[in-house]
Design a protein around this motif. Structure first.
Motif, PDB file in Angstrom:
ATOM      1  N   GLY A 173      -0.687   2.833   2.252  1.00  0.00           N
ATOM      2  CA  GLY A 173      -0.221   4.078   1.648  1.00  0.00           C
ATOM      3  C   GLY A 173      -1.095   4.448   0.468  1.00  0.00           C
ATOM      4  N   LEU A 174      -1.431   5.724   0.344  1.00  0.00           N
ATOM      5  CA  LEU A 174      -2.131   6.222  -0.847  1.00  0.00           C
ATOM      6  C   LEU A 174      -1.205   7.239  -1.495  1.00  0.00           C
ATOM      7  CD1 LEU A 174      -5.753   6.849   0.575  1.00  0.00           C
ATOM      8  CD2 LEU A 174      -4.844   4.768  -0.486  1.00  0.00           C
ATOM      9  N   TYR A 175      -0.913   7.052  -2.779  1.00  0.00           N
ATOM     10  CA  TYR A 175       0.006   7.931  -3.502  1.00  0.00           C
ATOM     11  C   TYR A 175      -0.790   8.725  -4.522  1.00  0.00           C
ATOM     12  CZ  TYR A 175       3.882   5.743  -1.179  1.00  0.00           C
ATOM     13  OH  TYR A 175       4.752   5.331  -0.208  1.00  0.00           O
ATOM     14  N   GLY A 176      -0.910  10.028  -4.265  1.00  0.00           N
ATOM     15  CA  GLY A 176      -1.824  10.867  -5.046  1.00  0.00           C
ATOM     16  C   GLY A 176      -3.100  10.969  -4.233  1.00  0.00           C
ATOM     17  N   PHE A 177      -3.718  12.167  -4.209  1.00  0.00           N
ATOM     18  CA  PHE A 177      -4.893  12.320  -3.345  1.00  0.00           C
ATOM     19  C   PHE A 177      -5.980  13.126  -4.043  1.00  0.00           C
ATOM     20  CE2 PHE A 177      -7.149  13.511   0.628  1.00  0.00           C
ATOM     21  CZ  PHE A 177      -7.382  12.219   1.079  1.00  0.00           C
ATOM     22  N   GLY A 178      -6.442  12.613  -5.175  1.00  0.00           N
ATOM     23  CA  GLY A 178      -7.574  13.211  -5.875  1.00  0.00           C
ATOM     24  C   GLY A 178      -8.883  12.605  -5.388  1.00  0.00           C
ATOM     25  N   LEU A 227       5.010   0.239   5.294  1.00  0.00           N
ATOM     26  CA  LEU A 227       3.593   0.034   4.968  1.00  0.00           C
ATOM     27  C   LEU A 227       3.322  -1.427   4.608  1.00  0.00           C
ATOM     28  CD1 LEU A 227       3.117   3.154   2.625  1.00  0.00           C
ATOM     29  CD2 LEU A 227       2.649   3.009   5.086  1.00  0.00           C
ATOM     30  N   ASP A 228       2.074  -1.855   4.841  1.00  0.00           N
ATOM     31  CA  ASP A 228       1.681  -3.213   4.442  1.00  0.00           C
ATOM     32  C   ASP A 228       1.291  -3.262   2.976  1.00  0.00           C
ATOM     33  OD1 ASP A 228       1.854  -4.580   7.011  1.00  0.00           O
ATOM     34  OD2 ASP A 228       0.253  -3.208   7.623  1.00  0.00           O
ATOM     35  N   ALA A 229       0.797  -2.153   2.467  1.00  0.00           N
ATOM     36  CA  ALA A 229       0.314  -2.130   1.080  1.00  0.00           C
ATOM     37  C   ALA A 229       0.165  -0.676   0.659  1.00  0.00           C
ATOM     38  CB  ALA A 229      -1.039  -2.828   0.983  1.00  0.00           C
ATOM     39  N   ALA A 230       0.061  -0.488  -0.650  1.00  0.00           N
ATOM     40  CA  ALA A 230      -0.131   0.876  -1.145  1.00  0.00           C
ATOM     41  C   ALA A 230      -0.951   0.857  -2.431  1.00  0.00           C
ATOM     42  CB  ALA A 230       1.220   1.541  -1.399  1.00  0.00           C
ATOM     43  N   ILE A 231      -1.631   1.967  -2.678  1.00  0.00           N
ATOM     44  CA  ILE A 231      -2.337   2.168  -3.947  1.00  0.00           C
ATOM     45  C   ILE A 231      -1.796   3.451  -4.551  1.00  0.00           C
ATOM     46  CG2 ILE A 231      -4.587   2.464  -5.078  1.00  0.00           C
ATOM     47  CD1 ILE A 231      -5.875   1.305  -2.518  1.00  0.00           C
ATOM     48  N   ALA A 234      -1.687   8.592  -8.681  1.00  0.00           N
ATOM     49  CA  ALA A 234      -1.084   9.610  -9.543  1.00  0.00           C
ATOM     50  C   ALA A 234      -0.668   8.965 -10.868  1.00  0.00           C
ATOM     51  CB  ALA A 234       0.132  10.203  -8.840  1.00  0.00           C
ATOM     52  N   PRO A 235      -0.981   9.622 -12.009  1.00  0.00           N
ATOM     53  CA  PRO A 235      -0.673   9.000 -13.297  1.00  0.00           C
ATOM     54  C   PRO A 235       0.786   9.203 -13.701  1.00  0.00           C
ATOM     55  CG  PRO A 235      -1.854  11.044 -13.662  1.00  0.00           C
ATOM     56  CD  PRO A 235      -1.680  10.893 -12.169  1.00  0.00           C
ATOM     57  N   ALA A 236       1.703   8.929 -12.799  1.00  0.00           N
ATOM     58  CA  ALA A 236       3.132   9.136 -13.059  1.00  0.00           C
ATOM     59  C   ALA A 236       3.891   7.908 -12.581  1.00  0.00           C
ATOM     60  CB  ALA A 236       3.625  10.367 -12.314  1.00  0.00           C
ATOM     61  N   GLY A 237       4.716   7.332 -13.470  1.00  0.00           N
ATOM     62  CA  GLY A 237       5.374   6.064 -13.181  1.00  0.00           C
ATOM     63  C   GLY A 237       6.298   6.087 -11.976  1.00  0.00           C
ATOM     64  N   PHE A 238       6.971   7.208 -11.719  1.00  0.00           N
ATOM     65  CA  PHE A 238       7.941   7.234 -10.616  1.00  0.00           C
ATOM     66  C   PHE A 238       7.274   6.982  -9.272  1.00  0.00           C
ATOM     67  CE2 PHE A 238       6.459  11.561  -9.991  1.00  0.00           C
ATOM     68  CZ  PHE A 238       6.674  11.798  -8.642  1.00  0.00           C
ATOM     69  N   VAL A 239       5.990   7.314  -9.188  1.00  0.00           N
ATOM     70  CA  VAL A 239       5.249   7.134  -7.942  1.00  0.00           C
ATOM     71  C   VAL A 239       5.159   5.650  -7.566  1.00  0.00           C
ATOM     72  CG1 VAL A 239       2.950   7.421  -6.923  1.00  0.00           C
ATOM     73  CG2 VAL A 239       3.966   9.281  -8.231  1.00  0.00           C
ATOM     74  N   VAL A 240       5.085   4.797  -8.585  1.00  0.00           N
ATOM     75  CA  VAL A 240       5.008   3.355  -8.349  1.00  0.00           C
ATOM     76  C   VAL A 240       6.282   2.884  -7.643  1.00  0.00           C
ATOM     77  CG1 VAL A 240       4.892   1.105  -9.503  1.00  0.00           C
ATOM     78  CG2 VAL A 240       3.483   3.024 -10.341  1.00  0.00           C
ATOM     79  N   VAL A 241       7.408   3.407  -8.074  1.00  0.00           N
ATOM     80  CA  VAL A 241       8.690   3.036  -7.466  1.00  0.00           C
ATOM     81  C   VAL A 241       8.758   3.553  -6.026  1.00  0.00           C
ATOM     82  CG1 VAL A 241      11.201   3.182  -7.675  1.00  0.00           C
ATOM     83  CG2 VAL A 241       9.775   3.053  -9.742  1.00  0.00           C
ATOM     84  N   GLU A 242       8.280   4.768  -5.810  1.00  0.00           N
ATOM     85  CA  GLU A 242       8.250   5.322  -4.448  1.00  0.00           C
ATOM     86  C   GLU A 242       7.408   4.433  -3.538  1.00  0.00           C
ATOM     87  OE1 GLU A 242      10.128   7.864  -3.268  1.00  0.00           O
ATOM     88  OE2 GLU A 242      10.972   7.717  -5.293  1.00  0.00           O
ATOM     89  N   ALA A 243       6.286   3.941  -4.047  1.00  0.00           N
ATOM     90  CA  ALA A 243       5.409   3.084  -3.242  1.00  0.00           C
ATOM     91  C   ALA A 243       6.090   1.759  -2.932  1.00  0.00           C
ATOM     92  CB  ALA A 243       4.087   2.862  -3.974  1.00  0.00           C
ATOM     93  N   LEU A 244       6.785   1.193  -3.925  1.00  0.00           N
ATOM     94  CA  LEU A 244       7.495  -0.076  -3.682  1.00  0.00           C
ATOM     95  C   LEU A 244       8.552   0.087  -2.595  1.00  0.00           C
ATOM     96  CD1 LEU A 244       8.165  -1.639  -7.209  1.00  0.00           C
ATOM     97  CD2 LEU A 244       6.924  -2.708  -5.309  1.00  0.00           C
ATOM     98  N   GLY A 250       6.401  -8.989   1.164  1.00  0.00           N
ATOM     99  CA  GLY A 250       5.086  -9.615   1.074  1.00  0.00           C
ATOM    100  C   GLY A 250       3.959  -8.633   0.825  1.00  0.00           C
ATOM    101  N   GLY A 251       4.242  -7.342   0.862  1.00  0.00           N
ATOM    102  CA  GLY A 251       3.206  -6.335   0.629  1.00  0.00           C
ATOM    103  C   GLY A 251       2.947  -6.118  -0.859  1.00  0.00           C
ATOM    104  N   THR A 252       1.820  -5.494  -1.163  1.00  0.00           N
ATOM    105  CA  THR A 252       1.411  -5.298  -2.555  1.00  0.00           C
ATOM    106  C   THR A 252       1.213  -3.821  -2.861  1.00  0.00           C
ATOM    107  OG1 THR A 252       0.294  -7.430  -2.582  1.00  0.00           O
ATOM    108  CG2 THR A 252      -0.385  -5.867  -4.265  1.00  0.00           C
ATOM    109  N   VAL A 253       1.675  -3.422  -4.043  1.00  0.00           N
ATOM    110  CA  VAL A 253       1.365  -2.094  -4.569  1.00  0.00           C
ATOM    111  C   VAL A 253       0.369  -2.271  -5.709  1.00  0.00           C
ATOM    112  CG1 VAL A 253       2.260  -0.076  -5.797  1.00  0.00           C
ATOM    113  CG2 VAL A 253       3.606  -1.096  -3.956  1.00  0.00           C
ATOM    114  N   VAL A 254      -0.759  -1.597  -5.626  1.00  0.00           N
ATOM    115  CA  VAL A 254      -1.774  -1.651  -6.679  1.00  0.00           C
ATOM    116  C   VAL A 254      -1.770  -0.322  -7.429  1.00  0.00           C
ATOM    117  CG1 VAL A 254      -4.248  -1.846  -7.168  1.00  0.00           C
ATOM    118  CG2 VAL A 254      -3.202  -3.307  -5.436  1.00  0.00           C
ATOM    119  N   ILE A 255      -1.650  -0.409  -8.742  1.00  0.00           N
ATOM    120  CA  ILE A 255      -1.621   0.798  -9.576  1.00  0.00           C
ATOM    121  C   ILE A 255      -3.028   1.075 -10.080  1.00  0.00           C
ATOM    122  CG2 ILE A 255      -0.631   1.881 -11.627  1.00  0.00           C
ATOM    123  CD1 ILE A 255       1.618  -0.242 -11.467  1.00  0.00           C
ATOM    124  N   ASN A 256      -3.580   2.193  -9.644  1.00  0.00           N
ATOM    125  CA  ASN A 256      -4.935   2.559 -10.056  1.00  0.00           C
ATOM    126  C   ASN A 256      -4.837   3.647 -11.132  1.00  0.00           C
ATOM    127  OD1 ASN A 256      -7.554   3.422 -10.296  1.00  0.00           O
ATOM    128  ND2 ASN A 256      -7.954   3.592  -8.115  1.00  0.00           N
TER     129      ASN A 256
END
Ligand SMILES: [Zn+2]
Ligand SMILES: [Zn+2]
Length: 332
Positions: A173-178, A227-231, A234-244, A250-256
């Motif tokens: 998953g990609l959250y934010g698409f810049g 999803l197996d993983a997400a990055i 978007a510079p907004a904290g709520f997006v991290v929760v949506e990705a989780l 066992g999957g990982t969310v990476v905050i970029n």
């Protein structure tokens, strides 16, 4: 002489804080190269430095940490580069080289690390200096302008992808698409991943599908499959929760994101069963070299929106408003 865009004091971008000035042409210290800059991409981090979201480390400051140019001269101790070589300068501008992290492949986490366009002058300029060990050869596949956005969004997206641990055939998953996500999608597709893109903008959703995403939707519509993983970009904290919410056990969310507002409180269930949450802090030189080689091999396509150096304030304003198509690049 050297025309530069300089920041005297952090201010909102709407007040046009960068000033076009003439400086003396730079000369290299023994371990530096001087570059004639051809192009420098504009990054969201530049905006955060200019507006003061990231505290100033040097003023006046020439921003810019995605510069491509040709070596004009080298310091007396430099043997790696010759005048005429085409190189890129990125965010990591120097490290101590002797601490445990530097010696174990984690130089991106060095406490003494310095950053281009934050600790020292960057690429919003006709010429600049850089430490000779922190510049990278640019593959001939790319023009100057096309190569510039690879140096920040591209390399960091590549590192984030590595940190997700997603394998060929995995669902990412990609959250934010810049600009950065656009490059990361191409690497993930090359790796054989299915990519699910979540972004507010309809235009960006369409672009994601055109670039090979399996699915694209808004933050309110979760991806149709686990999803197996997400990055998150978007510079907004709520997006991290949506990705989780969207990843499997066992999957990982990476905050970029270098700078993020507060992550909202979320139930432990979202993290339970060995889901992981981690940030990505810039990159190592090895990441940059690996990514540039891979980018040429794929080859990665970059979409650029060009601005003359004199229009840096305009480029930044448009980036802030989300009006840039792909990556904004200043050309000298
Ligand atoms: Zn950047
Ligand atoms: Zn160190």
């Amino acid at each position: 002489m050297n025309r530069v865009q300089e920041l005297i004091e952090p201010r909102p971008i709407t007040e046009r804080p960068l000033r076009l000035s003439e400086r003396e042409a730079p000369t290299p210290r023994p371990d530096e190269v001087v570059l004639d800059v051809a192009a420098c991409a504009v990054c969201r981090t530049d905006l955060q430095i200019i507006e003061g979201d990231l505290p100033s480390r040097a003023l006046p400051l020439v921003p810019g940490h995605q510069a491509v140019g040709r070596v004009r001269s080298v310091g007396v101790d430099v043997s790696r580069w010759q005048p005429g070589d085409r190189v890129g300068v990125a965010w990591l501008g120097g490290t101590c080289g002797v601490c445990t992290r530097c010696r174990t492949g984690h130089e991106n986490l060095c406490d003494e690390a310095t950053f281009t366009g934050w600790d020292h002058d960057g690429g919003y300029a006709e010429s600049m200096t850089a430490h000779a060990d922190f510049v990278f050869a640019i593959p001939p596949t790319f023009g100057d302008t096309e190569a510039a956005p690879l140096l920040c969004g591209g390399v960091i997206g590549y590192r984030a992808l590595k940190l997700t641990g997603v394998e060929s055939g995995g669902r990412l998953g990609l959250y934010g698409f810049g600009a950065s996500a656009l490059l990361t999608l191409q690497v993930a597709r090359h790796r054989g991943c299915e990519v699910y893109v979540t972004t507010r903008s309809r235009t960006e959703q369409t672009r994601a599908l055109e670039m090979g995403a399996t699915w694209a939707g808004s933050y309110h519509a979760p991806p149709p499959i686990e999803l197996d993983a997400a990055i998150t970009f978007a510079p907004a904290g709520f997006v991290v929760v949506e990705a989780l919410k969207a990843i499997r056990p066992g999957g990982t969310v990476v905050i970029n994101a270098i700078h993020l507002d507060t992550i909202p409180e979320f139930p432990y269930d979202l993290l339970w069963r060995e889901r992981g949450l981690r940030s990505v802090a810039n990159f190592t030189r090895a990441d940059a070299r690996e990514f540039l080689t891979l980018a040429a091999e794929i080859p990665i396509e970059t979409t650029v929106d060009r601005y003359p150096l004199a229009d840096a304030n305009i480029a930044l304003d448009r980036l802030m408003r989300g009006e840039v198509d792909g990556a904004a690049v200043l050309t000298m």
